[in-house]
Structure formats: structure tokens, C-alpha cells
Design a protein around this motif. Structure first.
Motif, PDB file in Angstrom:
ATOM      1  N   GLU A  93       0.835  -1.207   0.000  1.00  0.00           N
ATOM      2  CA  GLU A  93       0.000   0.000   0.000  1.00  0.00           C
ATOM      3  C   GLU A  93       0.869   1.256   0.000  1.00  0.00           C
ATOM      4  OE1 GLU A  93      -2.966  -0.082   3.163  1.00  0.00           O
ATOM      5  OE2 GLU A  93      -3.162  -2.246   2.851  1.00  0.00           O
ATOM      6  N   ARG A  94       1.908   1.248   0.835  1.00  0.00           N
ATOM      7  CA  ARG A  94       2.815   2.401   0.914  1.00  0.00           C
ATOM      8  C   ARG A  94       3.502   2.633  -0.439  1.00  0.00           C
ATOM      9  NH1 ARG A  94       7.833   2.012   2.731  1.00  0.00           N
ATOM     10  NH2 ARG A  94       7.462   0.041   3.833  1.00  0.00           N
ATOM     11  N   GLN A  95       3.928   1.546  -1.090  1.00  0.00           N
ATOM     12  CA  GLN A  95       4.595   1.653  -2.395  1.00  0.00           C
ATOM     13  C   GLN A  95       3.623   2.198  -3.452  1.00  0.00           C
ATOM     14  OE1 GLN A  95       7.872   0.956  -3.101  1.00  0.00           O
ATOM     15  NE2 GLN A  95       8.131   0.671  -0.912  1.00  0.00           N
ATOM     16  N   VAL A  96       2.389   1.692  -3.446  1.00  0.00           N
ATOM     17  CA  VAL A  96       1.398   2.144  -4.433  1.00  0.00           C
ATOM     18  C   VAL A  96       1.147   3.640  -4.278  1.00  0.00           C
ATOM     19  CG1 VAL A  96      -1.044   1.996  -5.118  1.00  0.00           C
ATOM     20  CG2 VAL A  96       0.286  -0.096  -4.742  1.00  0.00           C
ATOM     21  N   ILE A  97       0.962   4.098  -3.049  1.00  0.00           N
ATOM     22  CA  ILE A  97       0.708   5.521  -2.802  1.00  0.00           C
ATOM     23  C   ILE A  97       1.877   6.361  -3.305  1.00  0.00           C
ATOM     24  CG2 ILE A  97       0.466   7.270  -0.987  1.00  0.00           C
ATOM     25  CD1 ILE A  97      -1.124   5.069   0.600  1.00  0.00           C
ATOM     26  N   ASP A 112      -4.724 -12.209  -2.346  1.00  0.00           N
ATOM     27  CA  ASP A 112      -5.394 -11.710  -1.145  1.00  0.00           C
ATOM     28  C   ASP A 112      -6.457 -10.705  -1.612  1.00  0.00           C
ATOM     29  OD1 ASP A 112      -6.116 -10.026   1.016  1.00  0.00           O
ATOM     30  OD2 ASP A 112      -4.233 -10.460   2.047  1.00  0.00           O
ATOM     31  N   LEU A 113      -7.725 -11.098  -1.526  1.00  0.00           N
ATOM     32  CA  LEU A 113      -8.807 -10.253  -2.058  1.00  0.00           C
ATOM     33  C   LEU A 113      -8.880  -8.892  -1.384  1.00  0.00           C
ATOM     34  CD1 LEU A 113     -11.630 -12.892  -2.577  1.00  0.00           C
ATOM     35  CD2 LEU A 113     -10.188 -11.815  -4.303  1.00  0.00           C
ATOM     36  N   VAL A 114      -8.653  -8.859  -0.079  1.00  0.00           N
ATOM     37  CA  VAL A 114      -8.683  -7.570   0.627  1.00  0.00           C
ATOM     38  C   VAL A 114      -7.579  -6.667   0.086  1.00  0.00           C
ATOM     39  CG1 VAL A 114      -8.390  -6.440   2.864  1.00  0.00           C
ATOM     40  CG2 VAL A 114      -9.740  -8.535   2.697  1.00  0.00           C
ATOM     41  N   GLU A 115      -6.379  -7.231  -0.066  1.00  0.00           N
ATOM     42  CA  GLU A 115      -5.256  -6.446  -0.581  1.00  0.00           C
ATOM     43  C   GLU A 115      -5.526  -5.986  -2.009  1.00  0.00           C
ATOM     44  OE1 GLU A 115      -1.906  -4.261  -1.016  1.00  0.00           O
ATOM     45  OE2 GLU A 115      -2.883  -4.972   0.801  1.00  0.00           O
ATOM     46  N   GLN A 116      -6.145  -6.827  -2.823  1.00  0.00           N
ATOM     47  CA  GLN A 116      -6.489  -6.428  -4.189  1.00  0.00           C
ATOM     48  C   GLN A 116      -7.401  -5.204  -4.181  1.00  0.00           C
ATOM     49  OE1 GLN A 116      -8.201  -9.730  -6.309  1.00  0.00           O
ATOM     50  NE2 GLN A 116      -6.242 -10.783  -6.545  1.00  0.00           N
ATOM     51  N   HIS A 117      -8.417  -5.232  -3.320  1.00  0.00           N
ATOM     52  CA  HIS A 117      -9.358  -4.109  -3.266  1.00  0.00           C
ATOM     53  C   HIS A 117      -8.699  -2.840  -2.733  1.00  0.00           C
ATOM     54  CE1 HIS A 117     -12.814  -6.298  -4.638  1.00  0.00           C
ATOM     55  NE2 HIS A 117     -12.589  -7.260  -3.751  1.00  0.00           N
ATOM     56  N   VAL A 118      -7.854  -2.988  -1.724  1.00  0.00           N
ATOM     57  CA  VAL A 118      -7.152  -1.817  -1.173  1.00  0.00           C
ATOM     58  C   VAL A 118      -6.227  -1.230  -2.233  1.00  0.00           C
ATOM     59  CG1 VAL A 118      -5.444  -1.080   0.533  1.00  0.00           C
ATOM     60  CG2 VAL A 118      -7.341  -2.545   1.231  1.00  0.00           C
ATOM     61  N   ALA A 119      -5.455  -2.072  -2.912  1.00  0.00           N
ATOM     62  CA  ALA A 119      -4.531  -1.591  -3.943  1.00  0.00           C
ATOM     63  C   ALA A 119      -5.300  -0.901  -5.065  1.00  0.00           C
ATOM     64  CB  ALA A 119      -3.703  -2.754  -4.493  1.00  0.00           C
ATOM     65  N   PHE A 120      -6.427  -1.497  -5.464  1.00  0.00           N
ATOM     66  CA  PHE A 120      -7.252  -0.902  -6.508  1.00  0.00           C
ATOM     67  C   PHE A 120      -7.752   0.474  -6.060  1.00  0.00           C
ATOM     68  CE2 PHE A 120     -11.294  -0.536  -8.929  1.00  0.00           C
ATOM     69  CZ  PHE A 120     -10.749  -0.564 -10.203  1.00  0.00           C
ATOM     70  N   GLY A 121      -8.148   0.568  -4.803  1.00  0.00           N
ATOM     71  CA  GLY A 121      -8.620   1.841  -4.264  1.00  0.00           C
ATOM     72  C   GLY A 121      -7.542   2.912  -4.220  1.00  0.00           C
ATOM     73  N   ARG A 126      -5.054  -4.635 -10.245  1.00  0.00           N
ATOM     74  CA  ARG A 126      -4.812  -5.874  -9.504  1.00  0.00           C
ATOM     75  C   ARG A 126      -4.649  -7.050 -10.458  1.00  0.00           C
ATOM     76  NH1 ARG A 126     -10.847  -5.035  -7.264  1.00  0.00           N
ATOM     77  NH2 ARG A 126     -11.768  -5.231  -9.313  1.00  0.00           N
ATOM     78  N   ILE A 127      -3.814  -7.982 -10.035  1.00  0.00           N
ATOM     79  CA  ILE A 127      -3.562  -9.206 -10.790  1.00  0.00           C
ATOM     80  C   ILE A 127      -3.559 -10.345  -9.786  1.00  0.00           C
ATOM     81  CG2 ILE A 127      -1.884 -10.452 -12.209  1.00  0.00           C
ATOM     82  CD1 ILE A 127      -0.685  -7.703 -12.873  1.00  0.00           C
ATOM     83  N   SER A 128      -4.298 -11.387 -10.079  1.00  0.00           N
ATOM     84  CA  SER A 128      -4.279 -12.536  -9.168  1.00  0.00           C
ATOM     85  C   SER A 128      -3.002 -13.342  -9.405  1.00  0.00           C
ATOM     86  CB  SER A 128      -5.505 -13.425  -9.407  1.00  0.00           C
ATOM     87  OG  SER A 128      -5.373 -14.110 -10.647  1.00  0.00           O
TER      88      SER A 128
END
Length: 180
Positions: A93-97, A112-121, A126-128
């Protein structure tokens, strides 16, 4: 994800242990030892980076390995170990920001579905784990086809060479060098 989607300037953030747990080959290697699975993952991602031109950053939870908060290069990949009490998800998350400000495509590979949604947000794509594995397999096949095509082209450029036996080829080489 195929090599066509990502490109130069794009970044792929990989949740290392999540991918190891999701890919059958790496799961088997993990049973032998975590280091073997990590090394194989890094080898596969290095090839992927070379083929796609994407910058690949692999994040591992540091609680699983010594070297808290360390960053290093391996096979031209950037490998990050999280800080103490920081999860790979938090680090991603820190890297994406931080990267989202630089206006380039950022992909996050995790199942990790939660991480996918957070990263997308936060602005990442996201890539599985499965999609990444398919992309790597497609790239490997493309590389093999490219090598085969180059070998066929080489044989067409020098049709006599493909018909010569090794002994004749060696004798001609010695003659060329003035040794025969």
C-alpha cells in the motif's frame, strides 16, 4: 497478464509469500525450504521483467526471514523485506501511494482479495496469482518461439552449415585459421 499489457515504465508489485502459497511449483519447493521457493520465484520474475520491460518489485514479510526492512537487488529485481511489525500488504500500500504520484501503471500481484481491493482503491491495477502465472507461462512460450524462429532464420541464412557434420565443420574452421 501478458507482456503486452505491461510495458516500460510500468511497475509490478508482487506479494512474494502470497504468490509462493498460490503457485503449485512454489508450494512444492516451499516444502523443501522457503529459500528454494523464494529463489525460484525471483528467477521466474526476473525473466518476466526482462521480457515485459516492467519494473518488478517483490515484497516479503520480514517476520519470515532475517533482514528486517532491507531492500536489495537480485537478478535486476528489487526485493523488499518489510520493517518490523509491518505486513507485506502495508508495504505494498505504501509503495502504491508513493508510485501513484509518478503517473505510471502500477500492478499488484496477490491473491489476497482484501489487498487487491485496497490496492485498486489506491490507484493500482490488480492481478491474481493465477493471472501472473499465466502471463509468465505465455511469455516463456513466446521466448521459446522467438528462439526457434531465430534458429530457423539462421539455418536459412547459412543452409550449407546445417548440412555439415561436426568433423567437416571443424576441419573447415582449422583451414580458415590456417592450421590445416
Amino acid at each position: 497478464m501478458t507482456g503486452r499489457r505491461g510495458g516500460h515504465g510500468d511497475v509490478l508489485l508482487v506479494d512474494g509469500y502470497n504468490i509462493i502459497g498460490a503457485w503449485p511449483e512454489l508450494q512444492r519447493l516451499k516444502e523443501l525450504g522457503l529459500e528454494e521457493a523464494r529463489d525460484r520465484l525471483l528467477d521466474l520474475l526476473a525473466d518476466y521483467q526482462g521480457f515485459t520491460g516492467m519494473e518488478v518489485i517483490v515484497i516479503f514479510d520480514a517476520h519470515q526471514v532475517p533482514g528486517l526492512g532491507k531492500t536489495f537487488r537480485q537478478h535486476k529485481l528489487t526485493v523488499l523485506y518489510t520493517k518490523e511489525k509491518e505486513t507485506a500488504d502495508e508495504c505494498i500500500e505504501r509503495q502504491v501511494i508513493a508510485m501513484a504520484r509518478r503517473s505510471r501503471a502500477i500492478y499488484v500481484a496477490t491473491s489476497d482479495l482484501v489487498e487487491q481491493h485496497v490496492a485498486f482503491g489506491k490507484g493500482a491495477l490488480r492481478i491474481s496469482a493465477r493471472e501472473l502465472l499465466i502471463g509468465i507461462q505465455q511469455n516463456r512460450r513466446a521466448i521459446e518461439r522467438q528462439v526457434e524462429a531465430e534458429q530457423r532464420a539462421q539455418a536459412r541464412r547459412n543452409p550449407l552449415d546445417s548440412k555439415l557434420g561436426d568433423s567437416v565443420r571443424e576441419r573447415l574452421e582449422r583451414m580458415r585459421r590456417g592450421e590445416d
